[in-house]
Design an enzyme around this catalytic site. Structure first.
Site, PDB file in Angstrom:
ATOM      1  N   GLN A  24      52.204 -46.139 -36.570  1.00  0.00           N
ATOM      2  CA  GLN A  24      51.246 -45.063 -36.305  1.00  0.00           C
ATOM      3  C   GLN A  24      50.400 -44.827 -37.558  1.00  0.00           C
ATOM      4  O   GLN A  24      50.689 -43.939 -38.355  1.00  0.00           O
ATOM      5  CB  GLN A  24      52.017 -43.796 -35.934  1.00  0.00           C
ATOM      6  CG  GLN A  24      51.161 -42.605 -35.618  1.00  0.00           C
ATOM      7  CD  GLN A  24      50.636 -42.650 -34.200  1.00  0.00           C
ATOM      8  OE1 GLN A  24      51.355 -43.009 -33.291  1.00  0.00           O
ATOM      9  NE2 GLN A  24      49.405 -42.288 -34.030  1.00  0.00           N
ATOM     10  N   PHE A  25      49.347 -45.627 -37.731  1.00  0.00           N
ATOM     11  CA  PHE A  25      48.531 -45.485 -38.939  1.00  0.00           C
ATOM     12  C   PHE A  25      47.850 -44.129 -39.012  1.00  0.00           C
ATOM     13  O   PHE A  25      47.511 -43.656 -40.095  1.00  0.00           O
ATOM     14  CB  PHE A  25      47.520 -46.630 -39.060  1.00  0.00           C
ATOM     15  CG  PHE A  25      46.257 -46.448 -38.272  1.00  0.00           C
ATOM     16  CD1 PHE A  25      45.134 -45.898 -38.865  1.00  0.00           C
ATOM     17  CD2 PHE A  25      46.192 -46.824 -36.935  1.00  0.00           C
ATOM     18  CE1 PHE A  25      43.962 -45.735 -38.152  1.00  0.00           C
ATOM     19  CE2 PHE A  25      45.031 -46.662 -36.217  1.00  0.00           C
ATOM     20  CZ  PHE A  25      43.914 -46.114 -36.816  1.00  0.00           C
ATOM     21  N   THR A  26      47.669 -43.462 -37.878  1.00  0.00           N
ATOM     22  CA  THR A  26      46.986 -42.169 -37.893  1.00  0.00           C
ATOM     23  C   THR A  26      47.807 -41.068 -38.559  1.00  0.00           C
ATOM     24  O   THR A  26      47.290 -39.974 -38.791  1.00  0.00           O
ATOM     25  CB  THR A  26      46.572 -41.728 -36.477  1.00  0.00           C
ATOM     26  OG1 THR A  26      47.728 -41.598 -35.663  1.00  0.00           O
ATOM     27  CG2 THR A  26      45.595 -42.723 -35.857  1.00  0.00           C
TER      28      THR A  26
END
Length: 146
Positions: free
Chosen positions: A78-80
């Site tokens: 989950q890069f966000t």
């Protein structure tokens, strides 16, 4: 490195309608990396996650680990998690690791979880658009930074 851990009764990840990872009782982990993260942080996080006592004992206290309850882990990249929304209306991802760095750290994190946890470790698909469904138990949600 940042992990959002949710204690779940069940969770699954689908891609284009196909289930690619699923668990029953356990921990659902959203995992994000920043550019400066190293394998030392990944090792620390794997130890921390597996050893956390977030499951209730007979007295209702959070006193049991994943292994104590025969639980499983579902890991989703989950890069966000490193989205910065302090300025403007659109998130900036300047602190997030590049895909090349993040996938290396993500794969190492999954390997370490598999080595440290005797139960099931399932994953989503790195970089894919995924649909996530879960039943949060408690609810219990922890944010762990390293």
């Amino acid at each position: 490195m940042r992990v959002v851990l949710q204690r779940v009764r069940e969770a699954h990840v689908t891609i284009e309608g196909k289930v690619v990872g699923e668990i029953g009782l356990g921990q659902f982990l959203l995992v994000g990396f920043k550019q400066s993260d190293t394998t030392d942080q990944v090792e620390w996080m794997a130890d921390k996650v597996v050893g956390l006592r977030v499951f209730q004992d007979d007295a209702g206290k959070m006193n049991r680990t994943l292994a104590d309850v025969d639980g499983s882990i579902l890991v989703v990249s989950q890069f966000t998690l490193y989205g910065d929304v302090r300025k403007g209306r659109r998130p900036s991802f300047i602190d997030a690791a590049t895909p090349e760095t993040a996938i290396r750290l993500y794969e190492r994190f999954v390997e370490l979880l598999e080595a440290r946890h005797p139960g099931k470790v399932a994953t989503g698909e790195f970089g894919a658009m995924m649909d996530v469904s879960l039943t949060n138990d408690g609810p219990v949600t922890l944010v762990i930074d390293r």
